[in-house]
Design an enzyme around this catalytic site. Structure first.
Site, short mmCIF file in Angstrom:
data_model
loop_
_atom_site.label_atom_id
_atom_site.label_comp_id
_atom_site.label_asym_id
_atom_site.label_seq_id
_atom_site.Cartn_x
_atom_site.Cartn_y
_atom_site.Cartn_z
N LYS A 1 0.68 15.82 15.19
CA LYS A 1 0.32 14.53 14.57
C LYS A 1 0.99 13.40 15.35
CE LYS A 1 -0.16 12.95 9.80
NZ LYS A 1 0.46 13.02 8.48
C1 E4P Z 1 -1.21 12.15 5.64
O1 E4P Z 1 -1.46 12.54 6.72
C2 E4P Z 1 -0.46 10.89 5.37
O2 E4P Z 1 0.79 10.96 5.97
C3 E4P Z 1 -0.38 10.66 3.91
O3 E4P Z 1 -1.64 10.92 3.33
C4 E4P Z 1 0.16 9.30 3.51
O4 E4P Z 1 0.00 9.18 2.12
P1 E4P Z 1 0.78 8.08 1.25
O5 E4P Z 1 0.19 6.76 1.56
O6 E4P Z 1 0.53 8.50 -0.17
O7 E4P Z 1 2.22 8.17 1.65
#
Ligand code: E4P
Length: 219
Positions: A87
């Site tokens: 990622k």
């Molecule tokens: C996923 O890849 C993201 O890091 C995540 O969905 C962020 O979500 P949040 O806005 O609830 O922290």
């Protein structure tokens, strides 16, 4: 549409996997911190533990923000297990790193995406997944779902292979709307996946069926 669970909590990952509908996992540094996971060895062991639960597609985020660091870290993450997807944040060096990993056959998830322009760049670089954060856009009065729609339209125009992974999903309607739009993947907390089960008429109907059955099957 694929379902990913957005957590680093092993019990929640197991519960979603046991339901039989889980296609992958996304984590981020905040989610790892929430589980109290720190230090390289513990982080590696935790990613390995997640990979041992699910079949594939475990997003593990790099901490470095410059090209060389991202490459080094991404390669180490990819070595943990074939199920790892590296990622990478949507920044200039991140785009270069995505391009590099694409040429090496290592899957990437471009994260922290908030605009169609960013989505075009990530697709051009060869990101496997693109993570637009719809909940965080909604939080500041921009329409997150509208962004998913716009990106889906653009990707269709050019047959981009990058898959749209709707992230920062907060509730079941986000998920359902993403399915209507045609997002390839949704990542969300366990409660959003299990929330899809709920309907009062299901509960009421089942209670009635069981009561009627019991009336004529008295022991
Ligand atoms: C996923 O890849 C993201 O890091 C995540 O969905 C962020 O979500 P949040 O806005 O609830 O922290």
């Amino acid at each position: 549409m694929k379902f990913f669970i957005d957590t680093a909590n092993l019990d929640e990952i197991r519960e979603a996997y046991d339901l039989g509908v889980l296609d992958g996992v996304t984590t981020n540094p905040s989610l790892m911190a929430k589980e109290g996971i720190s230090g390289d060895e513990n982080v590696t062991a935790h990613y390995k533990a997640i990979c041992d639960i699910v079949d594939d597609k475990v997003s593990a985020e790099v901490i470095a923000t410059e090209f060389e660091g991202m490459i080094k870290e991404g390669k180490e993450l990819a070595k943990i297990d074939d199920k790892i997807v590296v990622k990478i944040p949507m920044i200039k060096d991140g785009i270069k790193a995505i391009k590099y990993f694409h040429s090496e056959g290592i899957r990437t998830n471009c994260t922290l995406v908030f605009s169609a322009g960013q989505a075009i760049l990530a697709a051009k670089a060869g990101a496997t997944y693109l993570s637009p954060f719809i909940g965080r856009l909604d939080d500041i009065s921009f329409d997150g779902l509208e962004l998913i729609e716009q990106i889906a339209h653009i990707y269709q125009n050019y047959d981009f292979e990058t898959q749209i992974l709707a992230a920062s999903v907060r509730h079941t309607m986000h998920l359902i709307k993403c399915a209507e739009i045609g997002a390839d993947v949704v990542t969300c907390p366990l409660k959003v996946i299990t929330g899809l089960l709920n309907h009062p008429l299901t509960d009421k109907g089942l209670a009635q069926f069981l009561a009627d059955h019991a009336k004529v099957n008295k022991k």
